[in-house]
Design an enzyme around this catalytic site. Structure first.
Site, mmCIF file in Angstrom:
data_model
loop_
_atom_site.group_PDB
_atom_site.id
_atom_site.type_symbol
_atom_site.label_atom_id
_atom_site.label_comp_id
_atom_site.label_asym_id
_atom_site.label_seq_id
_atom_site.Cartn_x
_atom_site.Cartn_y
_atom_site.Cartn_z
ATOM 1 N N SER A 167 20.810 -90.477 11.169
ATOM 2 C CA SER A 167 19.721 -90.121 12.074
ATOM 3 C C SER A 167 20.247 -90.034 13.514
ATOM 4 C CB SER A 167 18.573 -91.121 11.926
ATOM 5 O OG SER A 167 17.413 -90.640 12.540
ATOM 6 N N ASP A 395 14.241 -83.648 3.849
ATOM 7 C CA ASP A 395 14.157 -84.360 5.122
ATOM 8 C C ASP A 395 13.741 -83.423 6.253
ATOM 9 O OD1 ASP A 395 14.392 -86.105 7.222
ATOM 10 O OD2 ASP A 395 16.590 -86.145 7.219
ATOM 11 N N HIS A 421 15.793 -88.667 4.264
ATOM 12 C CA HIS A 421 16.590 -89.058 5.426
ATOM 13 C C HIS A 421 17.766 -89.954 5.026
ATOM 14 C CE1 HIS A 421 16.569 -88.709 9.732
ATOM 15 N NE2 HIS A 421 16.556 -90.014 9.948
#
Length: 474
Positions: A167, A395, A421
């Site tokens: 991320s 995602d 994710h």
């Protein structure tokens, strides 16, 4: 990387050191760590001032059980936008065993116990940025290599390093290799959001695509019904969701949008769509059905703090929920706005809503300089090398990542129905974290394993090239 969703007010199920780029959603913490033993490092507060010599204590962790002494690699796992409670037992654990690596992780400045200040005023937050964080990593890398040499009673030896992140931490991983290529043999940017975006409407579009047409249409109907009831009897509607504190319509509708997005983002689509489709087919009230899902799953399982959606809460300078919002409001934006057409989320969630929030929470003159951020790092045109980019097919954050390969920077999409994710490192679902990031619960384990094998080949090649370069320089 965490829907900008309302974020950090709670810790989702895993604190993988990479919260997930969201505003109120980050991964729940758990006891699923390979170590929770903390160490401390004296870090420079301002890396860009020759006059400011202040320092602060930054927390880090190390795991040496699989370390191949003396020349094994060091895997630096970057902690992102949440408190870092230890080194998580995800797929990096498997990689460490395979490569005989030491694993170290550094908590991001300001988060968890690594804050330079007790109060998060806007003035005190001026040292919170990705640029400062990258220099933190560089300084820590130098410190840790020197301490490792001391442990092994040697001097001037460099182990090969490799950097990992998911991320926002995935973006930091890529940017670290870009800015400090001499300090790492390569990096893995899992769901690495390297492209700052002001109006991130693609997020909502991907939620719609990932849920499928039937579930998407139902969620759109829920939004329309909720907006109508908000206008006619808002107090009753808020009460049904247990969200009476959300007296600003935009905050309430953001809360409803996040509640749906989190199931898709973290690989649990059936938790959302199955009960909603059943409610539609049986003629039940859809708002009632959605309220049940929100209270049982989003608030119940994910332990989301509803109050974190109020701007009054975000104005509280004692709250850590301000931290990621500050980075959002100054550097990367990722404003998850409603698309102009065919949106799931309410049209109340627009650019103006976000810009007003930034101003209201942090004061006049605070706004995200996304063009400057992309100019500095390159966005999806990042001019790096030896960086692997991985993204899950479902995602929504993959649209802020690099999805197309370029020379020396391969990009892979992990394709399965619950690949969200960080699925290449977290497995399925992505929250709660499964031990060692197992792929067995992914709808297509072979797709996950194929990408993992490709990642292993890149790590193996780049580490060997580091070893070769080190030997040739002797």
């Amino acid at each position: 990387m965490k829907p900008l969703l309302g974020f950090i007010g709670f810790l989702l199920m895993i604190n993988i050191c990479n919260g997930l780029l969201t505003s109120r959603i980050t991964l729940m913490s758990s006891s699923n760590y390979i170590t929770k033993d903390a160490f401390w490092f004296n870090q420079t507060l301002d890396h860009f001032s020759p006059y400011d010599h202040r320092t602060f204590q930054q927390r880090y962790y190390e795991y040496l059980d699989d370390f191949r002494i003396p020349d094994g690699p060091v895997f630096l796992v970057i902690c992102g936008e949440s408190a870092c409670g230890g080194i998580s037992n995800d797929y990096i654990t498997v990689l460490a065993k395979k490569f005989g690596a030491a694993v170290v992780t550094l908590e991001h400045r300001y988060y968890g116990k690594s804050s330079p200040f007790e109060s998060f005023t806007t003035e005190n937050l001026r040292f919170l940025s990705s640029k400062q964080a990258l220099y933190d990593l560089a300084a820590f890398r130098r410190f840790y290599q020197e301490s490792l040499n001391l442990k092994l009673n040697r001097t001037d030896v460099e182990n090969p390093w490799f950097v990992f992140g998911i991320s926002y931490a995935g973006a930091l991983s890529a940017w670290f290799r870009l800015k400090f290529p001499h300090l790492t043999c390569g990096s893995l940017a899992s769901s690495g959001v390297v492209n700052a975006i002001l109006d991130f409407y693609q997020y909502d579009q991907q939620i719609g695509e990932s849920t499928g047409p039937e579930c998407k249409a139902i969620l759109q109907e829920v939004t329309q019904l909720a907006e109508n009831r908000l206008a006619s009897n808002g107090e009753a509607l808020r009460n049904e969701f247990g969200a009476n504190v959300l007296n600003v319509d935009g905050d309430f509708m953001y809360f409803l949008a996040d509640a749906a997005a989190v199931a898709i983002q973290y690989g649990n689509p059936d938790k959302l769509c199955t009960p909603m489709i059943e409610a539609k087919k049986s003629g039940k009230d859809l708002v009632d059905a959605y309220a049940k899902y929100v209270k049982e799953y989003y608030v119940g399982s994910f332990k989301v703090d509803i109050e974190s959606y109020t701007q009054e809460h975000l104005k509280n300078t004692e709250s850590a929920d301000r931290l990621w919002w500050f980075q959002v409001c100054t550097e990367v934006a990722f404003f998850q706005v409603a698309p102009a057409n065919d949106s799931i989320r309410s049209s109340k969630i627009d650019i103006r809503y976000h810009m007003d929030l930034c101003k209201n929470v942090f004061g006049e003159g605070v706004y995200p300089v996304v063009d400057s951020t992309n100019l500095y790092y390159g966005g999806t045109d990042i001019a790096g090398s030896k960086i692997v980019f991985t993204n899950g097919s479902q995602d929504p954050w993959r649209h802020a990542s690099k999805q197309v390969s370029s020379p020396d920077m391969p990009a892979y999409i992990v394709t399965c129905n619950n690949c969200g994710h960080g699925s290449d490192l977290r497995g399925c679902p992505q929250s709660p974290l499964v031990p060692e990031g197992s792929s067995k619960n992914c709808s297509a384990p072979e797709a996950v394993n194929k990408v993992r094998q490709q990642v292993i080949e890149h790590i193996d090649l780049w580490l060997s090239q580091c070893h070769t370069a080190a030997r040739s320089s002797i």
